[in-house]
Design a protein around this motif. Sequence first.
Motif, mmCIF file in Angstrom:
data_model
loop_
_atom_site.group_PDB
_atom_site.id
_atom_site.type_symbol
_atom_site.label_atom_id
_atom_site.label_comp_id
_atom_site.label_asym_id
_atom_site.label_seq_id
_atom_site.Cartn_x
_atom_site.Cartn_y
_atom_site.Cartn_z
ATOM 1 N N UNK A 169 0.796 -1.239 0.000
ATOM 2 C CA UNK A 169 0.000 0.000 0.000
ATOM 3 C C UNK A 169 0.823 1.280 0.000
ATOM 4 N N UNK A 170 2.088 1.201 0.356
ATOM 5 C CA UNK A 170 2.925 2.405 0.352
ATOM 6 C C UNK A 170 3.397 2.780 -1.052
ATOM 7 N N UNK A 171 3.186 1.889 -2.022
ATOM 8 C CA UNK A 171 3.712 2.110 -3.372
ATOM 9 C C UNK A 171 2.608 2.564 -4.322
ATOM 10 N N UNK A 172 2.916 3.584 -5.094
ATOM 11 C CA UNK A 172 1.978 4.048 -6.122
ATOM 12 C C UNK A 172 2.077 3.204 -7.378
ATOM 13 N N UNK A 173 3.234 2.589 -7.570
ATOM 14 C CA UNK A 173 3.457 1.733 -8.728
ATOM 15 C C UNK A 173 4.491 0.676 -8.360
ATOM 16 N N UNK A 174 4.557 -0.433 -9.094
ATOM 17 C CA UNK A 174 5.541 -1.467 -8.775
ATOM 18 C C UNK A 174 6.965 -0.935 -8.843
ATOM 19 N N UNK A 175 7.848 -1.560 -8.100
ATOM 20 C CA UNK A 175 9.264 -1.219 -8.136
ATOM 21 C C UNK A 175 9.868 -1.742 -9.431
ATOM 22 N N UNK A 176 10.495 -0.861 -10.181
ATOM 23 C CA UNK A 176 11.079 -1.277 -11.451
ATOM 24 C C UNK A 176 12.460 -0.691 -11.688
ATOM 25 N N UNK A 177 12.898 0.222 -10.836
ATOM 26 C CA UNK A 177 14.160 0.913 -11.053
ATOM 27 C C UNK A 177 14.018 2.246 -11.760
ATOM 28 N N UNK A 178 12.805 2.585 -12.193
ATOM 29 C CA UNK A 178 12.625 3.822 -12.966
ATOM 30 C C UNK A 178 12.872 5.083 -12.151
ATOM 31 N N UNK A 179 12.717 4.991 -10.823
ATOM 32 C CA UNK A 179 12.918 6.178 -9.990
ATOM 33 C C UNK A 179 14.325 6.257 -9.411
ATOM 34 N N UNK A 180 15.174 5.292 -9.735
ATOM 35 C CA UNK A 180 16.542 5.297 -9.215
ATOM 36 C C UNK A 180 17.356 6.417 -9.853
ATOM 37 N N UNK A 181 18.340 6.901 -9.113
ATOM 38 C CA UNK A 181 19.184 7.991 -9.588
ATOM 39 C C UNK A 181 20.642 7.690 -9.260
ATOM 40 N N UNK A 182 21.537 8.280 -10.026
ATOM 41 C CA UNK A 182 22.960 8.184 -9.709
ATOM 42 C C UNK A 182 23.204 8.711 -8.299
ATOM 43 N N UNK A 183 24.028 8.020 -7.544
ATOM 44 C CA UNK A 183 24.282 8.382 -6.154
ATOM 45 C C UNK A 183 23.459 7.604 -5.164
ATOM 46 N N UNK A 184 22.381 6.959 -5.630
ATOM 47 C CA UNK A 184 21.626 6.093 -4.733
ATOM 48 C C UNK A 184 22.520 4.926 -4.284
ATOM 49 N N UNK A 185 22.197 4.399 -3.120
ATOM 50 C CA UNK A 185 23.014 3.379 -2.479
ATOM 51 C C UNK A 185 22.425 1.990 -2.747
ATOM 52 N N UNK A 186 23.302 1.012 -2.880
ATOM 53 C CA UNK A 186 22.896 -0.377 -3.071
ATOM 54 C C UNK A 186 23.170 -1.151 -1.786
#
Length: 365
Positions: free
Chosen positions: A171-188
Amino acid sequence: MSASPENPAGYSIEEGNAASRNAYNWSKKTFQNRKGKPGEPAQDLDGGFSNEIRFGAERLGISSDGIGTKIEVAERLNKYDTLGYDLIAMTADDLIAAGFVPTNLSNIIDVNHLNYDVVDQMMRGLHDAANFSQIAITGGEIAELGNRIGGWPGAKMNFNWCSTAIGVLHPSLAQPLSGKTAQAGHVVVALRSPSFRSNGYSLARKTLHKAFGDNWHEADYDGLDAGEYPTWGDAMLAPSLIYAPGVAALLDAGLPLHGVAHITGGGLADNFQRVLKNGLGAVLDNLFEPLPAMRRLCEIGDITPETAYLYWNMGTGMLLVTEEASAAAVVASLQASGYDAQVAGYLTAESGVTLRVGSGELRYA
């Protein structure tokens, strides 16, 4: 060094990926059958191992998979009560990687001839794994197929075991997780895998057969953790750890996730690249150490690091992309859920995945 190993496992990951893409392209041609109706599939989740189907406001995920040739190890040891963890991990963790909390599972067992006790062990293990994952087993079938099903000749029953699982979008997600919102500098963030999971067994079995012969499963295990496993068969049968509950707890806590990769066939780079959208890349310089059994197989089979990291998870079963400010909280939450987790690297604006591991630097375009 560039990672472009030959094919020692006897099958082609590239051809498998191409066949899967072609099969999915045929599948997508059927999506129009449910357009605007209950069960309408999502159109924008290409590249993952689960998909979204919509029932009004409800957004469900669906995933199918099997255990593969790990079944032969169970047949050799006559031990079947851990395979349920592998079966659920392969589908439940594909679902949670897209943000779907697994809820239900249906399974099918194709056998050469039926053995009640073997099936009882299998289902007892599936029951235990389902309880761990809070999944209800709501369907299944056993099909006797005679000589259409093969396996280890000494087994009480040869079989193949596959499942389909469904889940609901968190319920916290507006859309499935796909990587589309990831950005350079994000941590793995990496999650440790204590086993081979259910992938890479063709190469492992080939290596063990060459080293120890037909009854390789009875050979004394001599990895650094030899006290844990008496034989190579025991080491290879170690069950998959199911990550879905820990990742669901992250979402429950409101911690931000921008992509999740379940590390299965194809290893770290191939699976992680599925969630690297918009030309992004990654540097992974603090991964978990390869499992002792994997290191030992590399020694006895003269397997290169490039090959090992292509076919095996090498001790890392899942990678999660989060924001730098949340990385410590993500690691702490996963550890509180009982998982080994650590920051493993970061995303880059340049494409490609670089693994900096003990054996050197591996680059995947």
